[in-house]
Design a protein around this motif. Structure first.
Motif, short mmCIF file in Angstrom:
data_model
loop_
_atom_site.label_atom_id
_atom_site.label_comp_id
_atom_site.label_asym_id
_atom_site.label_seq_id
_atom_site.Cartn_x
_atom_site.Cartn_y
_atom_site.Cartn_z
N HIS A 200 39.00 36.29 36.67
CA HIS A 200 37.56 36.06 36.85
C HIS A 200 36.76 37.13 36.12
CE1 HIS A 200 38.39 33.87 40.90
NE2 HIS A 200 38.83 33.21 39.85
N TYR A 205 37.15 42.87 39.75
CA TYR A 205 35.90 43.22 40.44
C TYR A 205 35.86 44.72 40.69
CZ TYR A 205 35.43 38.22 41.14
OH TYR A 205 35.31 36.87 40.93
N GLN A 208 33.56 46.43 43.83
CA GLN A 208 33.97 46.61 45.23
C GLN A 208 34.81 47.87 45.45
OE1 GLN A 208 32.84 45.36 47.72
NE2 GLN A 208 32.76 43.14 47.83
N ARG A 212 36.49 49.03 48.93
CA ARG A 212 37.94 48.99 49.19
C ARG A 212 38.35 50.26 49.93
NH1 ARG A 212 37.97 46.00 44.23
NH2 ARG A 212 38.02 47.72 42.74
N TYR A 230 40.92 37.21 46.17
CA TYR A 230 41.23 37.33 44.74
C TYR A 230 42.61 37.98 44.61
CZ TYR A 230 40.47 37.89 39.70
OH TYR A 230 40.58 37.84 38.34
N THR A 233 43.18 43.38 46.31
CA THR A 233 43.12 44.85 46.22
C THR A 233 42.62 45.53 47.49
OG1 THR A 233 41.21 44.39 44.85
CG2 THR A 233 43.11 45.29 43.77
N ASP A 250 42.85 32.98 49.61
CA ASP A 250 42.06 32.61 48.43
C ASP A 250 42.42 31.19 48.03
OD1 ASP A 250 40.33 34.51 46.35
OD2 ASP A 250 41.07 32.66 45.44
N LEU A 251 41.50 30.52 47.36
CA LEU A 251 41.78 29.18 46.83
C LEU A 251 42.72 29.25 45.64
CD1 LEU A 251 38.40 27.19 46.56
CD2 LEU A 251 40.43 26.56 47.89
N SER A 252 42.67 30.35 44.93
CA SER A 252 43.39 30.44 43.66
C SER A 252 44.81 30.96 43.85
CB SER A 252 42.61 31.36 42.71
OG SER A 252 43.47 31.88 41.72
N ALA A 278 44.14 28.69 50.60
CA ALA A 278 43.35 27.78 51.44
C ALA A 278 41.87 27.99 51.17
CB ALA A 278 43.64 28.05 52.91
N ASP A 279 41.09 26.98 51.65
CA ASP A 279 39.64 27.08 51.63
C ASP A 279 39.22 27.88 52.88
OD1 ASP A 279 36.92 26.66 52.05
OD2 ASP A 279 36.97 24.60 51.33
N VAL A 280 38.56 29.00 52.66
CA VAL A 280 38.21 29.89 53.77
C VAL A 280 37.41 29.15 54.84
CG1 VAL A 280 36.74 31.85 54.41
CG2 VAL A 280 38.33 32.05 52.48
N PHE A 281 36.47 28.31 54.41
CA PHE A 281 35.62 27.60 55.38
C PHE A 281 36.47 26.80 56.37
CE2 PHE A 281 32.70 28.57 52.00
CZ PHE A 281 31.49 28.76 52.63
N ASP A 300 34.37 38.47 51.45
CA ASP A 300 33.78 38.80 50.15
C ASP A 300 33.69 37.54 49.29
OD1 ASP A 300 32.80 40.15 47.95
OD2 ASP A 300 34.80 40.78 47.28
N PRO A 301 32.83 36.62 49.68
CA PRO A 301 32.79 35.32 48.99
C PRO A 301 32.21 35.42 47.58
CG PRO A 301 30.99 35.46 50.58
CD PRO A 301 31.82 36.71 50.75
N PRO A 302 32.41 34.38 46.77
CA PRO A 302 31.77 34.35 45.45
C PRO A 302 30.26 34.19 45.64
CG PRO A 302 32.80 32.24 45.93
CD PRO A 302 33.19 33.17 47.04
N1 SAH Z 1 37.40 40.29 47.22
C1 SAH Z 1 37.81 40.17 45.85
C2 SAH Z 1 36.80 39.45 45.00
C3 SAH Z 1 36.42 38.09 45.52
S1 SAH Z 1 35.78 37.04 44.33
C4 SAH Z 1 38.11 41.55 45.28
O1 SAH Z 1 37.78 42.55 45.90
O2 SAH Z 1 38.69 41.62 44.20
C5 SAH Z 1 35.72 35.54 45.16
C6 SAH Z 1 37.06 34.85 45.37
O3 SAH Z 1 36.84 33.75 46.23
C7 SAH Z 1 37.71 34.27 44.12
O4 SAH Z 1 39.00 34.79 44.02
C8 SAH Z 1 37.76 32.74 44.37
O5 SAH Z 1 38.97 32.16 43.90
C9 SAH Z 1 37.70 32.69 45.85
N2 SAH Z 1 37.11 31.48 46.46
C10 SAH Z 1 35.99 30.83 46.10
N3 SAH Z 1 35.69 29.86 46.99
C11 SAH Z 1 36.66 29.91 47.94
C12 SAH Z 1 36.90 29.18 49.14
N4 SAH Z 1 36.07 28.21 49.54
N5 SAH Z 1 37.98 29.51 49.88
C13 SAH Z 1 38.82 30.50 49.47
N6 SAH Z 1 38.62 31.23 48.36
C14 SAH Z 1 37.57 30.93 47.61
#
Ligand code: SAH
Length: 396
Positions: A200, A205, A208, A212, A230, A233, A250-252, A278-281, A300-302
């Motif tokens: 990303h 990032y 943060q 951290r 993500y 870290t 994380d979703l990814s 998974a989807d956090v929501f 720490d959402p996007p």
């Molecule tokens: N906390 C991380 C940065 C987070 S960036 C750090 O300190 O490095 C936001 C992350 O949220 C991304 O990795 C993205 O893949 C993830 N993401 C976005 N929407 C999401 C969702 N609905 N559920 C889970 N992860 C999600």
């Protein structure tokens, strides 16, 4: 004689406060035919010279200012000077936290509008976001080569905002080739793997970093849930600080794969870490149904809001995850919650979190106010540079 811009009467006010942007509606006329990204002189309605900046005919931000000094040419020396000043202002931080990874140039906040440069060990990664940055690409690269002769340079200008400036996305090596392996950076004695080409933003990032470290301090003997992890870290710091168990969500999957490697690379105990794709929501609700609880939760959402019309929706999103997270915390637990949406002010974010506590039927005490790391400075003339805000709360 370069092309020039004449402002409407009264529209010089923002420039007198040295704000680096001129919006299209502030412009009375364009004299000459400046090309996209070309340097133009700015005059007030009385013909007084004010500044020089880069012209961007397709963007609402029509000019991004380079300089308020008429004698200062926008040439190689200009970029060398500005980038060296940015490096100098970070030297104490780099030394104190033993950084090989940091944001070297934070665009407007380092008086280089549209130019982001990140330092990853032996590689510099550029993100050129504006017409003016693109127009001067060769000078920016030449300046980096002069200041960091041994470094590789890689372009990650593959971002949608370039469209607003009438630019195509670009990505790839500029000098040298990235190795097949992930890059490794260090901060505070922690090793972090970064996928420069596919990660990303420019890969990581940095903003943060302080958070951290602060989070680590709350995690001794605790069970921790890290939402939107993500590459995980926060977890490295938590485990180094004696966390009992840590869950990254994380979703990814590719981010989680690196998160796992990060734990191994730092010689930490994989048995103490879960990686949940998974989807956090949805996952927070599932945990609530299952009666699962944690001692510490990190959110720490996007970015939820790219423009003002998305702000209400963003508030709902923040409130939702914060509310459910509070319900998952053991009494006396710690919530570390962030918003990186620049449009969301710190005050508004606090209100949203307060509303979340009411809905969660929990008491929430703010024990810390959190912000972006100092390699993401906020120029006093550019308050928009403040975007990452967070709260540490005790939830009872
Ligand atoms: N906390 C991380 C940065 C987070 S960036 C750090 O300190 O490095 C936001 C992350 O949220 C991304 O990795 C993205 O893949 C993830 N993401 C976005 N929407 C999401 C969702 N609905 N559920 C889970 N992860 C999600």
């Amino acid at each position: 004689m370069s092309a020039s811009i004449v402002l409407k009467p009264g529209r010089e006010k923002a420039l007198n406060r040295r704000h680096p942007w001129i919006f299209s509606m502030a412009i009375k006329k364009v004299v000459g035919k400046p090309g996209i990204g070309e340097t133009v002189d700015i005059f007030d309605n009385q013909g007084k010279w004010l500044a020089k900046g880069a012209y961007s005919p397709q963007s609402q931000i029509r000019v991004r200012l380079w300089s308020f000094d008429q004698q200062e040419a926008i040439d190689l020396a200009f970029f060398v000077n500005r980038i060296s000043a940015a490096l100098d202002s970070r030297q104490a931080l780099i030394k104190e936290q033993q950084l090989t990874g940091y944001r070297l140039v934070a665009a407007e906040s380092d008086y280089l509008p549209g130019i982001t440069i990140d330092h990853y060990a032996d590689t510099l990664v550029c993100q050129l976001l504006s017409a003016g940055a693109e127009f001067n690409r060769h000078l920016i690269i030449a300046a980096l080569e002069q200041l960091f002769p041994q470094h590789k340079i890689y372009d990650r200008s593959d971002v949608d905002v370039r469209k607003k400036e009438g630019l195509e996305k670009t990505q790839g090596p500029i000098k040298g080739e990235l190795s097949e392996e992930l890059s490794i950076i260090e901060e505070n004695g922690v090793k972090i793997l970064v996928d420069i080409a596919n990660g990303h933003k420019t890969g990581f990032y940095f903003d943060q970093r302080d958070n951290r470290r602060i989070a680590g301090g709350y995690c001794r003997d605790k069970t921790v849930l890290n939402c939107f992890s993500y590459t995980g870290t926060f977890g490295i710091y938590a485990l180094k600080n004696g966390a009992k168990h840590f869950t990254n969500v994380d979703l990814s999957q590719s981010a989680l794969d690196i998160a796992k490697k990060n734990i191994e690379t730092n010689g930490l105990d994989l048995a103490k870490v879960d990686f949940v794709q998974a989807d956090v929501f949805k996952l927070l609700r599932k945990y609530r149904e299952e009666g699962k609880t944690f001692d510490v939760i990190i959110l720490d959402p996007p970015k939820f809001a790219d423009n003002k019309s998305q702000l209400n929706g963003a508030c709902r999103g923040y409130k939702d995850i914060n509310m459910v997270a509070m319900q998952l915390l053991n009494p006396g637990g710690t919530l570390l919650t962030y918003s990186c949406s620049g449009l969301m002010s710190a005050d508004l974010f606090q209100k949203v979190v307060a509303d979340a506590a009411l809905d969660a039927k929990r008491d929430a005490q703010i024990i810390g106010r959190l912000s972006q790391a100092s390699d993401h400075p906020i120029a006093s003339t550019f308050p928009e540079g403040f975007y990452l805000k967070g709260l540490a709360l005790t939830i009872r």
